[in-house]
Motif scaffolding. Structure first.
Motif, PDB file in Angstrom:
ATOM      1  N   SER A  40       0.828  -1.205   0.000  1.00  0.00           N
ATOM      2  CA  SER A  40       0.000   0.000   0.000  1.00  0.00           C
ATOM      3  C   SER A  40       0.864   1.257   0.000  1.00  0.00           C
ATOM      4  O   SER A  40       2.039   1.207   0.377  1.00  0.00           O
ATOM      5  N   ASP A  41       0.291   2.345  -0.440  1.00  0.00           N
ATOM      6  CA  ASP A  41       0.961   3.652  -0.436  1.00  0.00           C
ATOM      7  C   ASP A  41       2.257   3.679  -1.217  1.00  0.00           C
ATOM      8  O   ASP A  41       3.224   4.327  -0.814  1.00  0.00           O
ATOM      9  N   SER A  71      20.433  -6.413  -7.672  1.00  0.00           N
ATOM     10  CA  SER A  71      20.273  -5.476  -8.778  1.00  0.00           C
ATOM     11  C   SER A  71      19.251  -6.024  -9.762  1.00  0.00           C
ATOM     12  O   SER A  71      18.981  -7.224  -9.784  1.00  0.00           O
ATOM     13  N   GLY A  72      18.711  -5.124 -10.551  1.00  0.00           N
ATOM     14  CA  GLY A  72      17.720  -5.546 -11.531  1.00  0.00           C
ATOM     15  C   GLY A  72      16.616  -4.518 -11.660  1.00  0.00           C
ATOM     16  O   GLY A  72      16.811  -3.350 -11.335  1.00  0.00           O
ATOM     17  N   THR A  73      15.474  -4.991 -12.133  1.00  0.00           N
ATOM     18  CA  THR A  73      14.383  -4.054 -12.369  1.00  0.00           C
ATOM     19  C   THR A  73      13.095  -4.515 -11.698  1.00  0.00           C
ATOM     20  O   THR A  73      12.895  -5.697 -11.451  1.00  0.00           O
ATOM     21  N   VAL A  74      12.278  -3.547 -11.429  1.00  0.00           N
ATOM     22  CA  VAL A  74      10.932  -3.793 -10.923  1.00  0.00           C
ATOM     23  C   VAL A  74       9.990  -2.983 -11.793  1.00  0.00           C
ATOM     24  O   VAL A  74      10.237  -1.794 -12.031  1.00  0.00           O
ATOM     25  N   SER A  75       8.953  -3.619 -12.316  1.00  0.00           N
ATOM     26  CA  SER A  75       8.001  -2.834 -13.095  1.00  0.00           C
ATOM     27  C   SER A  75       6.578  -3.116 -12.644  1.00  0.00           C
ATOM     28  O   SER A  75       6.278  -4.177 -12.096  1.00  0.00           O
ATOM     29  N   LEU A 131      12.818  -0.558  -2.833  1.00  0.00           N
ATOM     30  CA  LEU A 131      11.823  -0.556  -3.898  1.00  0.00           C
ATOM     31  C   LEU A 131      10.953   0.700  -3.827  1.00  0.00           C
ATOM     32  O   LEU A 131      10.693   1.364  -4.821  1.00  0.00           O
ATOM     33  N   ARG A 132      10.555   1.039  -2.639  1.00  0.00           N
ATOM     34  CA  ARG A 132       9.759   2.246  -2.408  1.00  0.00           C
ATOM     35  C   ARG A 132      10.512   3.496  -2.889  1.00  0.00           C
ATOM     36  O   ARG A 132       9.966   4.327  -3.606  1.00  0.00           O
ATOM     37  N   ASP A 133      11.768   3.615  -2.462  1.00  0.00           N
ATOM     38  CA  ASP A 133      12.577   4.769  -2.860  1.00  0.00           C
ATOM     39  C   ASP A 133      12.663   4.867  -4.376  1.00  0.00           C
ATOM     40  O   ASP A 133      12.482   5.936  -4.956  1.00  0.00           O
ATOM     41  N   VAL A 136       9.149   5.758  -5.987  1.00  0.00           N
ATOM     42  CA  VAL A 136       8.707   7.126  -5.705  1.00  0.00           C
ATOM     43  C   VAL A 136       9.561   8.142  -6.478  1.00  0.00           C
ATOM     44  O   VAL A 136       9.066   9.123  -7.019  1.00  0.00           O
ATOM     45  N   LEU A 137      10.859   7.845  -6.573  1.00  0.00           N
ATOM     46  CA  LEU A 137      11.771   8.729  -7.298  1.00  0.00           C
ATOM     47  C   LEU A 137      11.438   8.781  -8.787  1.00  0.00           C
ATOM     48  O   LEU A 137      11.643   9.797  -9.441  1.00  0.00           O
ATOM     49  N   ALA A 138      10.912   7.680  -9.303  1.00  0.00           N
ATOM     50  CA  ALA A 138      10.634   7.605 -10.743  1.00  0.00           C
ATOM     51  C   ALA A 138       9.303   8.255 -11.101  1.00  0.00           C
ATOM     52  O   ALA A 138       9.024   8.497 -12.274  1.00  0.00           O
TER      53      ALA A 138
END
Ligand SMILES: [Zn+2]
Ligand SMILES: [Zn+2]
Length: 187
Positions: A40-41, A71-75, A131-133, A136-138
């Motif tokens: 959430s959030d 390392s890697g990606t999250v989408s 992951l949150r950082d 949110v940055l993106a």
């Protein structure tokens, strides 16, 4: 007194990485490919990843001398509202993660602050803060349905896309009304 707070991570939690299968030998590798529900959030005021939406993790865990490098990606999908016209925004976001998690009681653990280098809790890694950082940055601070969104007419609230270019609510000053008629007949 131990520096780390007691382990409270649940190895079955979707955003916890379990490194038990990863040999603690520099260079050892394991990949993590899984789809997890978004916490959430995960976002900012106007835009974010809906809670429970599919987050695609495509990560690798690599043993380094003092810990594990993830390392890697999250989408995942992002949903929000255009800051100018309030239309719904449906997009997706892919973020890159690269984060070192130090072994408990390693030199890195002893010589760095927790906000510089992540910490392992036993064999577990809590991926959520990184992951949150990254997500949110993106996200855009001022999300738009499209870069040149003209927004709404402040007078009538209709999207400017749906209005003629010369749309206006300007009341013609009655003293000029006659003149305006005059110019119109001259056209
Ligand atoms: Zn818009
Ligand atoms: Zn209007």
């Amino acid at each position: 007194m131990p520096k780390n707070s007691p382990t409270s991570l649940d190895p079955r939690s979707p955003l916890v990485l379990d490194t038990r299968e990863l040999p603690r030998r520099p260079g050892a590798l394991r990949t993590v490919e899984r789809v997890v529900p978004a916490p959430s959030d995960l976002g900012v005021e106007l835009i974010g990843v809906p809670e429970g939406a599919d987050l695609d993790l495509d990560l690798r865990m690599e043993s380094v001398s003092e810990g594990v490098l993830v390392s890697g990606t999250v989408s995942g999908p992002i949903r929000g509202e255009c800051g100018r016209c309030l239309r719904e925004i449906n997009e997706s976001v892919t973020v890159t993660i690269q984060e070192l998690y130090a072994y408990e009681n390693s030199t890195t653990d002893a010589t760095t602050e927790e906000d510089e280098v992540g910490r392992m809790q036993g064999d577990l890694i809590d991926l959520e803060p990184a992951l949150r950082d990254a997500v949110v940055l993106a996200l855009p601070n001022n999300p738009l349905c499209r870069q040149d969104c003209p927004g709404l007419c402040p007078e009538c609230g209709v999207h400017r896309d749906d209005l003629p270019a010369d749309h206006s609510h300007q009341q013609i000053d009655p003293r000029w009304a006659g003149l305006s008629q005059l110019t119109r007949t001259e056209e």
